[in-house]
Design a protein around this motif. Structure first.
Motif, PDB file in Angstrom:
ATOM      1  N   SER A 790      74.958 -18.594   1.581  1.00 35.71           N
ATOM      2  CA  SER A 790      75.225 -17.820   2.665  1.00 35.71           C
ATOM      3  C   SER A 790      75.588 -16.303   2.040  1.00 35.71           C
ATOM      4  CB  SER A 790      75.942 -18.234   3.592  1.00 35.71           C
ATOM      5  OG  SER A 790      77.383 -18.096   3.118  1.00 35.71           O
ATOM      6  N   GLU A 791      76.051 -16.238   1.035  1.00 38.22           N
ATOM      7  CA  GLU A 791      76.466 -14.830   0.284  1.00 38.22           C
ATOM      8  C   GLU A 791      75.166 -14.328  -0.530  1.00 38.22           C
ATOM      9  OE1 GLU A 791      78.928 -12.951  -0.304  1.00 38.22           O
ATOM     10  OE2 GLU A 791      80.288 -14.277   1.217  1.00 38.22           O
ATOM     11  N   PHE A 792      74.258 -15.186  -0.743  1.00 40.18           N
ATOM     12  CA  PHE A 792      73.111 -14.734  -1.391  1.00 40.18           C
ATOM     13  C   PHE A 792      72.246 -14.151  -0.047  1.00 40.18           C
ATOM     14  CE2 PHE A 792      68.272 -15.852  -1.343  1.00 40.18           C
ATOM     15  CZ  PHE A 792      68.090 -15.369  -2.529  1.00 40.18           C
ATOM     16  N   LEU A 793      72.315 -14.565   0.961  1.00 37.71           N
ATOM     17  CA  LEU A 793      71.455 -13.797   2.167  1.00 37.71           C
ATOM     18  C   LEU A 793      72.113 -12.690   2.693  1.00 37.71           C
ATOM     19  CD1 LEU A 793      70.574 -17.044   4.463  1.00 37.71           C
ATOM     20  CD2 LEU A 793      68.954 -15.609   3.044  1.00 37.71           C
ATOM     21  N   LYS A 794      73.439 -12.555   2.591  1.00 39.93           N
ATOM     22  CA  LYS A 794      74.256 -11.505   3.076  1.00 39.93           C
ATOM     23  C   LYS A 794      74.073 -10.448   2.046  1.00 39.93           C
ATOM     24  CE  LYS A 794      78.462 -13.499   4.943  1.00 39.93           C
ATOM     25  NZ  LYS A 794      79.394 -14.020   4.372  1.00 39.93           N
ATOM     26  N   GLY A 795      73.938 -10.747   0.775  1.00 43.74           N
ATOM     27  CA  GLY A 795      73.507  -9.711  -0.536  1.00 43.74           C
ATOM     28  C   GLY A 795      74.505  -8.592  -0.621  1.00 43.74           C
ATOM     29  N   GLU A 796      75.714  -8.701  -0.067  1.00 41.83           N
ATOM     30  CA  GLU A 796      76.661  -7.597  -0.235  1.00 41.83           C
ATOM     31  C   GLU A 796      77.544  -7.881  -1.522  1.00 41.83           C
ATOM     32  OE1 GLU A 796      77.628  -4.853   1.337  1.00 41.83           O
ATOM     33  OE2 GLU A 796      75.677  -4.857   2.579  1.00 41.83           O
ATOM     34  N   ASN A 797      78.387  -9.214  -1.679  1.00 41.26           N
ATOM     35  CA  ASN A 797      78.967  -9.152  -2.731  1.00 41.26           C
ATOM     36  C   ASN A 797      78.017  -9.592  -3.911  1.00 41.26           C
ATOM     37  OD1 ASN A 797      81.749  -8.889  -1.881  1.00 41.26           O
ATOM     38  ND2 ASN A 797      81.395 -10.758  -0.776  1.00 41.26           N
ATOM     39  N   ILE A 798      77.352 -10.531  -3.619  1.00 47.15           N
ATOM     40  CA  ILE A 798      76.576 -10.763  -4.808  1.00 47.15           C
ATOM     41  C   ILE A 798      75.126  -9.989  -4.325  1.00 47.15           C
ATOM     42  CG2 ILE A 798      74.520 -12.786  -5.551  1.00 47.15           C
ATOM     43  CD1 ILE A 798      76.799 -14.877  -5.060  1.00 47.15           C
ATOM     44  N   ARG A 799      74.951  -8.804  -5.026  1.00 51.88           N
ATOM     45  CA  ARG A 799      74.150  -7.842  -4.303  1.00 51.88           C
ATOM     46  C   ARG A 799      72.470  -8.026  -4.484  1.00 51.88           C
ATOM     47  NH1 ARG A 799      76.917  -2.832  -3.697  1.00 51.88           N
ATOM     48  NH2 ARG A 799      74.884  -1.968  -3.368  1.00 51.88           N
ATOM     49  N   SER A 800      71.901  -8.179  -3.582  1.00 50.15           N
ATOM     50  CA  SER A 800      70.444  -8.304  -3.753  1.00 50.15           C
ATOM     51  C   SER A 800      69.863  -7.223  -4.412  1.00 50.15           C
ATOM     52  CB  SER A 800      69.826  -8.695  -2.300  1.00 50.15           C
ATOM     53  OG  SER A 800      70.293  -7.698  -1.433  1.00 50.15           O
ATOM     54  N   ARG A 825      65.557 -26.550  -1.138  1.00 50.58           N
ATOM     55  CA  ARG A 825      65.209 -26.778   0.228  1.00 50.58           C
ATOM     56  C   ARG A 825      65.765 -25.377   1.081  1.00 50.58           C
ATOM     57  NH1 ARG A 825      69.118 -30.710   2.047  1.00 50.58           N
ATOM     58  NH2 ARG A 825      68.100 -31.960   0.319  1.00 50.58           N
ATOM     59  N   PHE A 826      66.843 -24.923   0.606  1.00 53.79           N
ATOM     60  CA  PHE A 826      67.278 -23.968   1.179  1.00 53.79           C
ATOM     61  C   PHE A 826      66.071 -22.615   1.339  1.00 53.79           C
ATOM     62  CE2 PHE A 826      69.184 -19.482  -0.133  1.00 53.79           C
ATOM     63  CZ  PHE A 826      69.811 -19.336   1.031  1.00 53.79           C
ATOM     64  N   ILE A 827      65.687 -22.351  -0.069  1.00 49.61           N
ATOM     65  CA  ILE A 827      64.616 -21.399  -0.228  1.00 49.61           C
ATOM     66  C   ILE A 827      63.306 -21.467   0.772  1.00 49.61           C
ATOM     67  CG2 ILE A 827      62.837 -20.276  -2.050  1.00 49.61           C
ATOM     68  CD1 ILE A 827      65.844 -19.745  -2.953  1.00 49.61           C
ATOM     69  N   ARG A 828      62.890 -23.039   0.815  1.00 49.50           N
ATOM     70  CA  ARG A 828      61.865 -23.093   1.775  1.00 49.50           C
ATOM     71  C   ARG A 828      62.060 -22.897   2.986  1.00 49.50           C
ATOM     72  NH1 ARG A 828      60.237 -29.109  -0.162  1.00 49.50           N
ATOM     73  NH2 ARG A 828      62.504 -29.030  -0.667  1.00 49.50           N
ATOM     74  N   GLN A 829      63.357 -23.169   3.588  1.00 52.96           N
ATOM     75  CA  GLN A 829      63.589 -23.208   5.083  1.00 52.96           C
ATOM     76  C   GLN A 829      63.662 -21.697   5.366  1.00 52.96           C
ATOM     77  OE1 GLN A 829      66.885 -25.690   5.295  1.00 52.96           O
ATOM     78  NE2 GLN A 829      65.770 -27.742   5.757  1.00 52.96           N
TER      79      GLN A 829
END
Ligand SMILES: [Zn+2]
Length: 913
Positions: A790-800, A825-829
């Motif tokens: 979920s942090e990956f999707l938010k991209g704030e702390n773990i910066r996209s 699975r997450f990447i595909r979904q």
């Protein structure tokens, strides 16, 4: 063993995120608004008009995330023209006028403007006839948006030491993004002089390729900076930065002012970069025999940066980890990385900036040369590092890996649209390019640089093609190497895809050689094997191990007589050739015996190369794995970094497959094998204060400690150190950080993990942040994995926007059997969501796909993955094909070698008891 060394990104000057890059070749370009056919249907601009100078004026507004601009371009009509065609992307053109340079005042307004979205061009028409040798000033007003896209003129955010969010504006133009910032003739051959005026807030300042000329008050709280005109240069090397960064400066012995910039909280991490860049700049001035032509050289650390660094002339930009070095938290390898990247970019100031490739098809020479010069530069400034033996680890390994694929390409390749141009910023252009240059340097010695000097002097401030360099080198080598046709030899290396395997057999004194293309077996190999390279071979023998002999192999096979009987022959002396070698069984057996009894007979690089060749031969089925493992046994007596890391990589591959195949028993046997091999070195080096160690030992300390990450005493000590770091805050040695954090993340209580996450969020040290992501992502706790996703999707702390954050996270998440399948699975979904953040062409996406597919060897899963990418319309992208192929190769490996390897591991365990 989670010990396959995670290499940092090597794409040193590649931008990536661009829109509107798809160009269908057959599509006819039509102006969208009018429906009129665009008058120029080619991808490259017409050559009838040449720009000679630009004056660019920009007024960005960071709050509203947009800018207004004005560019005056002096143009010369070379052949009479009906329209002026130049590049633009996404900017709104508000007015265009044309003024003859010698009859001031009589301006013409554009009568018509047409656009082609595919080629990102505009064609401007005027009432007046554009006659040959007329000179005009083309004046264009435009507005544009500032985004966080990492390409063109873009925004980057960071928190300063008071926690306040600050926005800066910066640029990344290579290869085709200058046109996103201002209308221009955006091809490397259209060189011109550039000057800039920039309006900005009073509390900020501007950097440009040249020094500041003046600052004047502007409206309200604003000021305007004016800059000196640049030397003649290509558009992709223009750069400007509006920021509140601070600097430290020094002047080189030849009077160039060098400054290193970063945000104010990082001022204490700039010292090493400044020292190194002053030294290496002087070294290159000596080597190239041409003084650095600009009065200043700025190096700037930018938080949000797509590539490793970018060689903009006089204003090089770096991702933070490539420039900042904090002696308290950064490791030996971090420091080495800073030195390498600086040397790479500063060598481009001559090779690339002063003399530029005519077109992108010659990119490999630009990047291959800089990737080779990295080592030469570091070796000159830091001779104590004895760094040359690591060249194969950095470049050859990656080149071989990419180039053994069916989907590789020749390094010399035609590119005819932005997508194709972006795609060749890859391991082939960089790493194979470097290997081929290195092979040529080894063959010709100093003569090569005499040719380079001549080339730079002849084409300075202009453009050249590869053949021009080869010609200069050939002339320089005429007297010393008259027997070699350098042009014919180089042609085989630049136009053929792949690389050769040389099979050697020995019969009495007769040595027979046979070359073929090297390729790993997979279920769908589709290669033609007719390629023949001209290979500059070298070898040493048991009779004369110190003096290498050389010969050029020109045909598919050849043979020669040795003057006497020998116990062994070792080809590719010091690993300088871009080829692999396999020997007949007796030769292998004798070589392995020789290494086991007297390893010191072979040079460090030869020991690395024997390990690599033996395991490659085993993977090809040409040498039983037993023999490769037998060779590995010598490593307990090895003390040098390069052979040890080479072996770790080879064993790491076997371990990786055992992991994917769920062969947990065999996997623990290979861990035991490794622990036994390295136990002595571990006892000698691990957990000691490394300050008295030499550099080789310091680097080994990290490697050997992390190798033992499953060894109980090691885990125990690491957790102990973690606790002492938490309370009472006893610092961890920088080189021990990875293993200590790993133990805490994977073996410690959940609270340790949480503490690392908090440290990550609050830290401003870019190196520390990456080290924490690398370890917390290896957790096997499902809640934590979901949290990181979920942090990956938010991209704030773990910066996209920070490639290393994204690639390190995904690599960690897919490193174990809990995180791996969940992440795939997450990447595909969430594919649609994710590709909105990371375009399918981006380096981040390449890394995500590669890591996820690395876990698959099951035929059904491979087919399912292929279907998935087909559905998403990207199954034809090179990196997807390569990742799928790698899965097939791994599957084939399991079928062919797994039973044999399992038996060996079991027998070895019995024998070692
Ligand atoms: Zn480069």
């Amino acid at each position: 063993l989670e010990f396959i060394l995670k290499m940092q990104c090597k794409f040193l000057s590649a931008p990536t995120v661009s829109t509107n890059q798809e160009t269908a070749k057959s599509e006819i370009c039509i102006d969208n608004k009018t429906g009129v056919v665009f008058p120029w249907q080619r991808y490259r601009l017409p050559e009838n008009i040449e720009p000679t100078g630009y004056h660019l004026h920009l007024h960005p507004n960071f709050t509203h995330q947009n800018f207004t601009g004005h560019v005056s371009i002096n143009i010369t009509i070379v052949e009479s023209a009906e329209f002026v065609a130049l590049h633009t992307r996404e900017n709104k053109i508000t007015s265009v006028t044309l003024t003859p340079i010698n009859e001031k005042g009589k301006s013409d307004k554009a009568s018509k403007i047409l656009y082609c979205l595919n080629t990102e061009m505009m064609a401007i028409y005027f009432e007046r006839k554009l006659k040959a040798w007329d000179h005009y000033t083309l004046s264009i007003h435009f507005t544009g948006n500032l985004t966080f896209s990492l390409g063109g003129f873009y925004l980057s955010k960071y928190k300063n030491e008071k926690g306040k969010e600050t926005v800066i504006g910066t640029t990344q133009f290579e290869p085709t993004d200058a046109r996103g910032a201002f209308p221009c003739f955006d091809e490397p051959a259209f060189k011109a002089n550039f000057s800039l005026s920039m309006v900005r807030d009073k509390h900020l300042h501007t950097l440009f390729n040249t020094p500041l000329l003046s600052t004047k008050p502007h409206l309200g709280n604003l000021e305007m900076d004016e800059f000196q005109p640049t030397v003649k240069m290509s558009t992709y090397l223009v750069a400007f930065i509006v920021s509140d960064f601070v600097k430290i400066s020094n002047t080189t012995s030849t009077g160039v002012e060098v400054s290193v910039y970063a945000s104010s909280d990082k001022l204490n991490q700039l010292e090493y970069a400044l020292h190194f860049s002053c030294e290496v700049l002087s070294y290159f001035e000596d080597l190239f025999k041409i003084p650095f032509p600009l009065p200043k050289m700025d190096l700037v650390a930018v938080l949000d940066f797509a590539a490793g660094a970018m060689e903009n002339w006089g204003l090089v930009t770096y991702r933070e980890t490539a420039l900042l070095f904090d002696p308290l938290t950064s490791s030996v390898k971090d420091k080495q990385w800073v030195a390498l990247v600086i040397a790479h970019e500063l060598s481009h100031q001559w090779f690339g900036n002063l003399v530029t490739m005519e077109w992108w098809n010659d990119l490999w020479l630009n990047e291959g040369f800089a990737s080779f010069m990295e080592f030469s530069g570091v070796n000159a400034v830091e001779p104590g590092w004895a760094f040359m033996s690591e060249f194969p680890l950095r470049h050859e390994l990656r080149a071989f890996s990419a180039d053994s694929s069916n989907f590789t390409h020749p390094i010399s390749v035609n590119v005819s649209n932005s997508k194709e141009i972006n795609e060749i910023f890859d391991n082939i252009s960089y790493d194979k390019g470097a290997c081929i240059i290195s092979m040529l340097v080894d063959l010709l010695g100093d003569v090569f640089f005499q040719g380079v000097n001549k080339y730079l002097d002849t084409y300075k401030f202009s453009n050249a093609v590869n053949a021009d360099l080869i010609q200069k080198v050939t002339i320089a080598a005429r007297s010393s190497h008259s027997n070699i046709d350098i042009q014919a030899m180089m042609k085989t290396w630049t136009t053929l895809p792949g690389f050769p395997l040389v099979d050697v057999t020995l019969n009495e004194k007769k040595v027979s050689l046979l070359q073929s293309r090297f390729i790993y077996p997979s279920s769908n190999n589709q290669l033609s094997c007719s390629s023949v390279w001209q290979i500059p071979l070298s070898y040493v023998t048991s009779v004369d191990p110190m003096r290498p002999k050389k010969l050029l192999m020109e045909g598919k096979s050849t043979s020669f007589q040795l003057p006497q009987n020998v116990k062994w022959i070792k080809f590719n002396h010091n690993q300088t050739g871009y080829y692999k070698v396999n020997y007949d069984m007796t030769m292998w057996s004798n070589l392995i015996d020789a290494v086991l009894t007297h390893p010191e007979t072979f040079s460090v690089s030869d020991r690395s190369s024997l390990i690599e060749d033996a395991f490659s031969a085993a993977r090809l089925g040409k040498l039983p794995y037993n023999e490769a493992f037998r060779l590995a046994g010598y490593i307990s007596r090895e003390t040098m970094y390069a052979p040890i890391v080479t072996l770790i990589n080879e064993l790491g591959y076997v371990e990786e497959i055992l992991k994917i195949q769920l062969e947990e028993d065999s996997r623990s046997l290979i861990h035991r094998f490794v622990q036994l091999l390295f136990k002595d070195l571990y006892t000698e080096l691990a957990w000691k204060n490394g300050t008295s160690f030499n550099r080789n030992q310091q680097k080994l300390q990290t490697v050997v400690t992390s190798l033992m990450s499953k060894y109980q005493p090691c885990i125990h000590e690491a957790l102990n150190r973690f606790n002492m770091w938490r309370n009472p805050n006893i610092p961890i040695q920088p080189d021990d950080l990875p293993i200590v954090f790993h133990a805490a993340s994977v073996h410690g209580p959940l609270d340790d993990w949480k503490h690392l996450w908090d440290t990550f969020v609050n830290s401003t040290d870019p190196n520390l942040k990456v080290k924490i992501i690398a370890t917390i992502s290896q957790t096997t706790n499902l809640d934590k994995i979901l949290f990181l996703q979920s942090e990956f999707l938010k991209g704030e702390n773990i910066r996209s926007q920070v490639f290393l954050h994204v690639s390190t996270l995904v690599s960690g998440l897919t490193s174990n059997l809990v995180g791996g399948p969940v992440t795939w699975r997450f990447i595909r979904q969430r594919w649609e969501e994710i590709t909105k953040i990371h375009s399918v062409a981006s380096f981040s996406m390449r890394s995500i796909v590669k890591n996820c597919l690395g876990l698959i060897t099951d035929q059904g899963e491979i087919l399912a993955a292929k279907d998935f990418f087909k559905n998403k319309g990207i199954v034809d992208m090179k990196y997807v094909q390569q990742a799928l192929e790698k899965s097939a190769i791994n599957a084939q490996w399991s079928k062919s070698h797994l039973p044999q390897v399992k038996v060996w591991l079991r027998d070895n365990e019995k024998n070692s008891k």
